[in-house]
Design an enzyme around this catalytic site. Structure first.
Site, PDB file in Angstrom:
ATOM      1  N   ASP A 203     -33.953 -18.183  58.404  1.00 19.40           N
ATOM      2  CA  ASP A 203     -33.744 -17.469  59.657  1.00 19.40           C
ATOM      3  C   ASP A 203     -34.992 -16.701  60.089  1.00 19.40           C
ATOM      4  OD1 ASP A 203     -32.096 -16.377  61.854  1.00 19.40           O
ATOM      5  OD2 ASP A 203     -32.353 -14.480  60.770  1.00 19.40           O
TER       6      ASP A 203
ATOM      7  N   HIS B  16     -12.662 -13.551  42.616  1.00 19.43           N
ATOM      8  CA  HIS B  16     -12.185 -12.191  42.395  1.00 19.43           C
ATOM      9  C   HIS B  16     -13.239 -11.193  42.886  1.00 19.43           C
ATOM     10  CE1 HIS B  16      -9.758 -14.480  39.520  1.00 19.43           C
ATOM     11  NE2 HIS B  16      -8.882 -13.487  39.637  1.00 19.43           N
TER      12      HIS B  16
ATOM     13  N   LEU C 137     -11.133 -17.997  46.604  1.00 16.70           N
ATOM     14  CA  LEU C 137     -10.464 -17.770  45.322  1.00 16.70           C
ATOM     15  C   LEU C 137     -11.283 -16.946  44.336  1.00 16.70           C
ATOM     16  CD1 LEU C 137      -8.801 -21.270  44.904  1.00 16.70           C
ATOM     17  CD2 LEU C 137      -7.878 -19.210  45.974  1.00 16.70           C
TER      18      LEU C 137
ATOM     19  N   MET D  69     -20.582 -17.313  40.721  1.00 17.44           N
ATOM     20  CA  MET D  69     -20.521 -17.484  42.173  1.00 17.44           C
ATOM     21  C   MET D  69     -21.326 -16.413  42.897  1.00 17.44           C
ATOM     22  SD  MET D  69     -19.071 -20.289  42.336  1.00 17.44           S
ATOM     23  CE  MET D  69     -19.222 -20.370  44.095  1.00 17.44           C
TER      24      MET D  69
END
Length: 170
Positions: free
Chosen positions: A128, A77, A75, A113
């Site tokens: 990693d 943008h 959700l 986000m």
């Protein structure tokens, strides 16, 4: 209680319409930690891991992740990011690496986000790059430190907000 803007009147998930909101300068700063054995931290510090320069690769991965946040989180943008800065602090007391991301944009919606995604992916990239020598590393404390811009203005993490929920906003 804050209204959940990502739900419609019937409780279904939706992407919020931000088309009528003004474009403003927005900024978000996030951080996280990768705890590891002291020997692993020393290998990062001396650039002596077989996979190469851990922090250089993690920086690029974090920037790329911020740019592609809308492809990862359904959700979100798409945002035309102005800048994303990733920084690392090697901390012997942790021991480990503290990761921070500063994301900036001129847009109709916030960039929190993107900053959180940048920190998460940079931390995962460190894992990693180092997992061959230290599978016991722990990624933790990924959180928003500060946001600026938009209707709610400035929000900054305080001691009171360390462990509890914060105020919501689109």
């Amino acid at each position: 209680m804050t209204t959940l803007t990502h739900l419609d009147d019937e409780g279904r998930a939706r992407m919020v319409n931000v088309g009528e909101k003004p474009v403003t300068a927005r900024r978000a700063v996030a951080s996280g930690e990768v705890r590891m054995r002291p020997e692993t931290l020393e290998k990062i510090r001396t650039n002596s891991l077989a996979k190469g320069d851990v922090l250089a690769v993690a920086r690029v991965a974090g920037i790329l992740a911020a740019k592609r946040c809308d492809e990862l989180i359904p959700l979100c943008h798409s945002l035309p990011l102005d800048s994303v800065d990733i920084d690392f602090e090697l901390d012997d007391a942790l021991p480990g690496v503290r990761v921070s991301a500063d994301a900036q944009v001129h847009s109709r919606t916030g960039v929190e986000m993107e900053a959180l995604t940048a920190v998460s992916i940079a931390a995962m990239t460190i894992y990693d790059m180092c997992k061959a020598v230290d599978k016991g590393m722990v990624i933790e404390k990924v959180c928003l430190l500060r946001k600026e811009g938009g209707r709610s203005g400035v929000w900054e993490r305080s001691a009171a907000s360390e462990s509890g929920p914060g105020e919501g906003e689109e």
